[in-house]
Every structure is written in structure tokens, then in C-alpha cells.
Scaffold this motif. Structure first.
Motif, PDB file in Angstrom:
ATOM      1  N   GLY A   1     -30.288   3.472 -22.970  1.00 38.31           N
ATOM      2  CA  GLY A   1     -31.188   3.062 -21.894  1.00 38.31           C
ATOM      3  C   GLY A   1     -30.496   3.049 -20.547  1.00 38.31           C
ATOM      4  O   GLY A   1     -29.363   3.526 -20.401  1.00 38.31           O
ATOM      5  N   LYS A   2     -31.163   2.517 -19.555  1.00 40.03           N
ATOM      6  CA  LYS A   2     -30.623   2.439 -18.193  1.00 40.03           C
ATOM      7  C   LYS A   2     -30.702   1.004 -17.701  1.00 40.03           C
ATOM      8  O   LYS A   2     -31.545   0.217 -18.127  1.00 40.03           O
ATOM      9  CB  LYS A   2     -31.414   3.346 -17.245  1.00 40.03           C
ATOM     10  N   GLU A   3     -29.799   0.676 -16.785  1.00 38.97           N
ATOM     11  CA  GLU A   3     -29.860  -0.604 -16.103  1.00 38.97           C
ATOM     12  C   GLU A   3     -29.545  -0.391 -14.630  1.00 38.97           C
ATOM     13  O   GLU A   3     -28.750   0.479 -14.270  1.00 38.97           O
ATOM     14  CB  GLU A   3     -28.881  -1.604 -16.711  1.00 38.97           C
ATOM     15  N   ALA A   4     -30.200  -1.162 -13.758  1.00 43.15           N
ATOM     16  CA  ALA A   4     -29.959  -1.099 -12.319  1.00 43.15           C
ATOM     17  C   ALA A   4     -29.147  -2.322 -11.912  1.00 43.15           C
ATOM     18  O   ALA A   4     -29.477  -3.450 -12.307  1.00 43.15           O
ATOM     19  CB  ALA A   4     -31.283  -1.061 -11.566  1.00 43.15           C
ATOM     20  N   ARG A   5     -28.096  -2.098 -11.127  1.00 43.00           N
ATOM     21  CA  ARG A   5     -27.262  -3.211 -10.673  1.00 43.00           C
ATOM     22  C   ARG A   5     -27.065  -3.156  -9.160  1.00 43.00           C
ATOM     23  O   ARG A   5     -26.905  -2.086  -8.573  1.00 43.00           O
ATOM     24  CB  ARG A   5     -25.909  -3.212 -11.383  1.00 43.00           C
ATOM     25  N   CYS A   6     -27.096  -4.332  -8.574  1.00 44.26           N
ATOM     26  CA  CYS A   6     -26.921  -4.478  -7.134  1.00 44.26           C
ATOM     27  C   CYS A   6     -25.537  -4.002  -6.726  1.00 44.26           C
ATOM     28  O   CYS A   6     -24.532  -4.352  -7.351  1.00 44.26           O
ATOM     29  CB  CYS A   6     -27.105  -5.953  -6.759  1.00 44.26           C
ATOM     30  N   LYS A   7     -25.461  -3.208  -5.676  1.00 42.26           N
ATOM     31  CA  LYS A   7     -24.175  -2.703  -5.206  1.00 42.26           C
ATOM     32  C   LYS A   7     -23.319  -3.803  -4.578  1.00 42.26           C
ATOM     33  O   LYS A   7     -22.094  -3.702  -4.508  1.00 42.26           O
ATOM     34  CB  LYS A   7     -24.388  -1.581  -4.190  1.00 42.26           C
ATOM     35  N   GLN A   8     -23.979  -4.879  -4.121  1.00 46.71           N
ATOM     36  CA  GLN A   8     -23.223  -5.949  -3.442  1.00 46.71           C
ATOM     37  C   GLN A   8     -22.629  -6.959  -4.413  1.00 46.71           C
ATOM     38  O   GLN A   8     -21.445  -7.271  -4.368  1.00 46.71           O
ATOM     39  CB  GLN A   8     -24.134  -6.673  -2.444  1.00 46.71           C
ATOM     40  N   CYS A   9     -23.458  -7.477  -5.331  1.00 50.35           N
ATOM     41  CA  CYS A   9     -22.968  -8.535  -6.221  1.00 50.35           C
ATOM     42  C   CYS A   9     -22.844  -8.106  -7.675  1.00 50.35           C
ATOM     43  O   CYS A   9     -22.277  -8.836  -8.485  1.00 50.35           O
ATOM     44  CB  CYS A   9     -23.878  -9.765  -6.121  1.00 50.35           C
ATOM     45  N   GLY A  10     -23.378  -6.952  -8.022  1.00 46.16           N
ATOM     46  CA  GLY A  10     -23.283  -6.467  -9.385  1.00 46.16           C
ATOM     47  C   GLY A  10     -24.308  -7.028 -10.335  1.00 46.16           C
ATOM     48  O   GLY A  10     -24.295  -6.717 -11.528  1.00 46.16           O
ATOM     49  N   SER A  11     -25.230  -7.859  -9.843  1.00 47.91           N
ATOM     50  CA  SER A  11     -26.251  -8.440 -10.705  1.00 47.91           C
ATOM     51  C   SER A  11     -27.267  -7.377 -11.130  1.00 47.91           C
ATOM     52  O   SER A  11     -27.519  -6.412 -10.400  1.00 47.91           O
ATOM     53  CB  SER A  11     -26.981  -9.575  -9.983  1.00 47.91           C
ATOM     54  N   GLU A  12     -27.831  -7.575 -12.304  1.00 45.18           N
ATOM     55  CA  GLU A  12     -28.864  -6.649 -12.771  1.00 45.18           C
ATOM     56  C   GLU A  12     -30.149  -6.872 -11.990  1.00 45.18           C
ATOM     57  O   GLU A  12     -30.524  -8.010 -11.696  1.00 45.18           O
ATOM     58  CB  GLU A  12     -29.115  -6.829 -14.263  1.00 45.18           C
ATOM     59  N   ILE A  13     -30.816  -5.782 -11.653  1.00 47.19           N
ATOM     60  CA  ILE A  13     -32.043  -5.829 -10.861  1.00 47.19           C
ATOM     61  C   ILE A  13     -33.172  -5.219 -11.676  1.00 47.19           C
ATOM     62  O   ILE A  13     -32.982  -4.201 -12.359  1.00 47.19           O
ATOM     63  CB  ILE A  13     -31.882  -5.037  -9.537  1.00 47.19           C
ATOM     64  N   TYR A  14     -34.329  -5.830 -11.596  1.00 49.10           N
ATOM     65  CA  TYR A  14     -35.492  -5.293 -12.301  1.00 49.10           C
ATOM     66  C   TYR A  14     -36.122  -4.173 -11.474  1.00 49.10           C
ATOM     67  O   TYR A  14     -36.479  -4.363 -10.310  1.00 49.10           O
ATOM     68  CB  TYR A  14     -36.533  -6.382 -12.554  1.00 49.10           C
ATOM     69  N   ILE A  15     -36.233  -2.995 -12.075  1.00 51.67           N
ATOM     70  CA  ILE A  15     -36.864  -1.834 -11.439  1.00 51.67           C
ATOM     71  C   ILE A  15     -37.946  -1.318 -12.380  1.00 51.67           C
ATOM     72  O   ILE A  15     -37.666  -1.056 -13.558  1.00 51.67           O
ATOM     73  CB  ILE A  15     -35.843  -0.701 -11.157  1.00 51.67           C
ATOM     74  N   ASP A  16     -39.162  -1.170 -11.882  1.00 53.87           N
ATOM     75  CA  ASP A  16     -40.265  -0.728 -12.741  1.00 53.87           C
ATOM     76  C   ASP A  16     -39.959   0.579 -13.454  1.00 53.87           C
ATOM     77  O   ASP A  16     -40.181   0.718 -14.663  1.00 53.87           O
ATOM     78  CB  ASP A  16     -41.548  -0.569 -11.905  1.00 53.87           C
ATOM     79  N   SER A  17     -39.445   1.559 -12.704  1.00 53.31           N
ATOM     80  CA  SER A  17     -39.208   2.875 -13.293  1.00 53.31           C
ATOM     81  C   SER A  17     -38.122   2.828 -14.365  1.00 53.31           C
ATOM     82  O   SER A  17     -38.180   3.555 -15.367  1.00 53.31           O
ATOM     83  CB  SER A  17     -38.818   3.878 -12.204  1.00 53.31           C
ATOM     84  N   VAL A  18     -37.115   1.977 -14.173  1.00 50.70           N
ATOM     85  CA  VAL A  18     -36.047   1.822 -15.173  1.00 50.70           C
ATOM     86  C   VAL A  18     -36.614   1.170 -16.428  1.00 50.70           C
ATOM     87  O   VAL A  18     -36.321   1.593 -17.555  1.00 50.70           O
ATOM     88  CB  VAL A  18     -34.885   0.984 -14.603  1.00 50.70           C
TER      89      VAL A  18
END
Length: 331
Positions: free
Chosen positions: A37-54
């Protein structure tokens, strides 16, 4: 190009993000499946971000894994059917004898049952079967225009297959002209071994047609239909060797198959294929006596026979003899 941005709960701001791939696990119908699968992470803090397309991608990947593990038709193939046969989603559902919205639900991503999946796979792979269903249920369509349009589409497919699928016919002619005692069962297995060993020696598939993992081993459906009246009797030859146009590489494989494969009965060859991974993998956990129309993927056939060629140190097609003798000893 502008970077994609989304809201980060940790940073409390719109941020740029990166997408990584990683193994994930999901549950469908009480069973766990692992997928990439895929995961999106914030470039600043590294936290996972919820993205609809992901999230949509991960859900589709999970469902694709479920389809693969349970031999369910792919969503891509389902969505090709209306275009392939020039038919609307609701009319197609009616042709198949289902409720008006059943096919639409599958088109939108719902998982079909194994029974409905087998029907969809069959009409996807077999235009003759689709034409049969169309003729049988045409009275259910609201307009004759829909029927005529779909019939023209499927007949064009069949005509195109007939025009471009003559190599298998040529090979069959050669086999029948050179072998004096070939039953329909033996012919099916000879074609399967020709496909496999041709790929092993020359790196390409000789036939565009797919075979299916039937109870009796690999079977080419249209060839079965053509010679089914012979049942257990030898097929009558109708050509001479001199009339048949084949290349040297094709004849080399065919001559070795005739010498080293066709010398065994169809039943013996059936038992050979029951011990080989292409048939076994395609059947999965299905009992040996349960019918199936699952396609044996060409890649499975090619990979297996390349491994056979390497294991038995085959230099030329005549070396197939070592493999068949070994298989016969194991029966």
C-alpha cells in the motif's frame, strides 16, 4: 510543477507531503490479506497524513489481493466488458440473467461471488459464450438496437479471432497428419506442451489462445468444442505434412512433442499435467474433481517449462524425452 499539499493534524497547517510504499494488512470477510500500500507523510514533521486518493489506492490494492487469492475476476476486466461487447451495464446484467443493478455494483467495485465471477471471466475470455447468452436472453432487452449493436461487436471479435488465430489450427493439422492415433484428450495435452516447450526454447508463446485448468488438465476450450464429438476416439486426419506451412523452430518442437509426448495416452498425459505447477497453482485448493474455467496464465506455463529445460539441461527440443520419461516413472 506545484507540490501537492494537505492538512497535517500535527503541524496544524497545510503542508507538502511525500508518499511511500510499504506492506500493509487488511481484513475481508474475516480473513487477513497482506498487500503493498501507500502512506502519505508530512515533509515537516513526518506524521502520517490522510489523503483521499491514497486511501482509495490502498482499498483497491486490498481488494485486488483478495481477488487474486480467491480467483475473482479483476475490476479492470469487469470494466472492459461493456466496451468490449458494446453493451450498457444494465442490459448486460439482464443478458446474464441477473438483477438490473447487479453488474453495475460489480462495475463500481463490489466483489462478486465466486459463481458470478466465473460467469464474468467466461464471457470476458469466450466471446462465443457471450454470444450464446446474448441470443438466449435478447428478449429481455428493451430495444432491438441494443441487441444488434452488441451482436455486431461480438461477431467482429469472433471474426477477428478466426482471422488471426490460424496458427493453432495449422499446428493441429500437423499433429493429426503425423500422429496416427490422437484422441481429443491427447491433442489438448500436446498443444499445452507445445506452448510450454516452445517458450522454453525460443522465448515466446506460440499460441495467443489461453488454456483453462479443467478437471482433465489444461484444455483449450474452442479446440474441445471442435472435437468433442470424437469423445474417446482418435481424431481423423485431414491434411498431409507437405501442405502445412510451419517454420523450422516450430517443426523442431512439434516433431519432438510427437515423438516424446504423443507416444503416451491422453490419460497418462492428463496425469502428467496434474503434477505440474501451472495446473496446480491455477486450481489452488479446488478438489481435483470440481470443474473450473480458470485461465492458466501464460506466464505460469512459460516459467515452469523454462525451469524444466534448465533442470534437465536441455540443449535442443529432442531432449524433452528425459523429462517425459521421468514423469512417467513417477506415475
Amino acid at each position: 510543477m506545484n507540490e501537492k499539499r494537505a492538512f497535517c493534524e500535527n503541524c496544524r497547517d497545510e503542508v507538502s507531503y511525500i508518499i511511500n510504499q510499504k506492506p500493509m494488512e487488511g481484513t475481508i470477510k474475516g480473513k487477513k490479506y497482506t498487500y503493498i500500500g501507500k502512506e502519505a507523510r508530512c515533509k515537516q514533521c513526518g506524521s502520517e497524513i490522510y489523503i483521499d486518493s491514497v486511501n482509495d489506492h490502498n482499498l483497491k490494492s486490498l481488494y485486488d489481493e483478495y481477488r487474486s487469492k480467491n480467483d475473482i475476476i479483476s475490476l479492470e476486466h469487469i470494466r472492459e466488458l461493456p466496451k468490449k461487447y458494446s453493451i450498457g451495464k444494465r442490459p448486460l446484467s439482464l443478458i446474464l440473467g441477473w438483477g438490473e443493478l447487479t453488474f453495475t455494483r460489480y462495475y463500481d467495485g463490489y466483489l462478486p461471488t465466486a459463481q458470478y465471477s466465473d460467469i464474468l471471466k467466461r464471457i470476458y475470455n469466450d466471446p462465443y459464450y457471450y454470444l450464446e447468452m446474448l441470443e438466449r436472453n435478447k428478449y429481455k432487452l428493451q430495444t432491438t438496437a441494443a441487441y444488434k449493436k452488441s451482436k455486431a461487436a461480438v461477431e467482429a471479435i469472433i471474426k477477428g479471432e478466426s482471422a488471426h488465430g490460424s496458427l493453432m489450427d495449422t499446428v493441429i493439422e500437423y499433429l493429426l497428419s503425423e500422429c496416427g492415433d490422437v484422441t481429443p484428450l491427447a491433442l489438448q495435452k500436446a498443444l499445452y506442451y507445445i506452448q510450454g516447450f516452445y517458450y522454453a526454447f525460443f522465448g515466446k508463446y506460440l499460441f495467443k489462445e489461453d488454456c483453462e485448468a479443467w478437471v482433465q488438465g489444461p484444455v483449450y476450450r474452442e479446440v474441445y468444442k471442435r472435437y468433442s464429438d470424437y469423445r474417446f476416439d482418435p481424431i481423423q486426419s485431414y491434411s498431409s505434412n507437405e501442405d502445412i506451412d510451419l517454420g523450422s523452430s516450430e517443426r523442431a518442437i512439434l516433431d519432438s512433442i510427437i515423438k516424446n509426448i504423443c507416444c503416451y495416452s491422453g490419460k497418462v498425459l492428463e496425469n502428467f499435467t496434474h503434477a505440474e505447477t501451472p495446473w496446480l497453482i491455477t486450481r489452488g485448493e479446488l478438489p481435483n474433481n470440481v470443474p473450473s474455467s480458470s485461465i492458466i496464465e501464460k506466464e505460469l506455463i512459460g516459467k515452469y517449462f523454462v525451469e524444466v529445460k534448465n533442470k534437465y539441461n536441455m540443449i535442443n527440443p529432442e531432449d524433452i524425452e528425459a523429462y517425459t520419461k521421468d514423469m512417467f516413472k513417477r506415475l
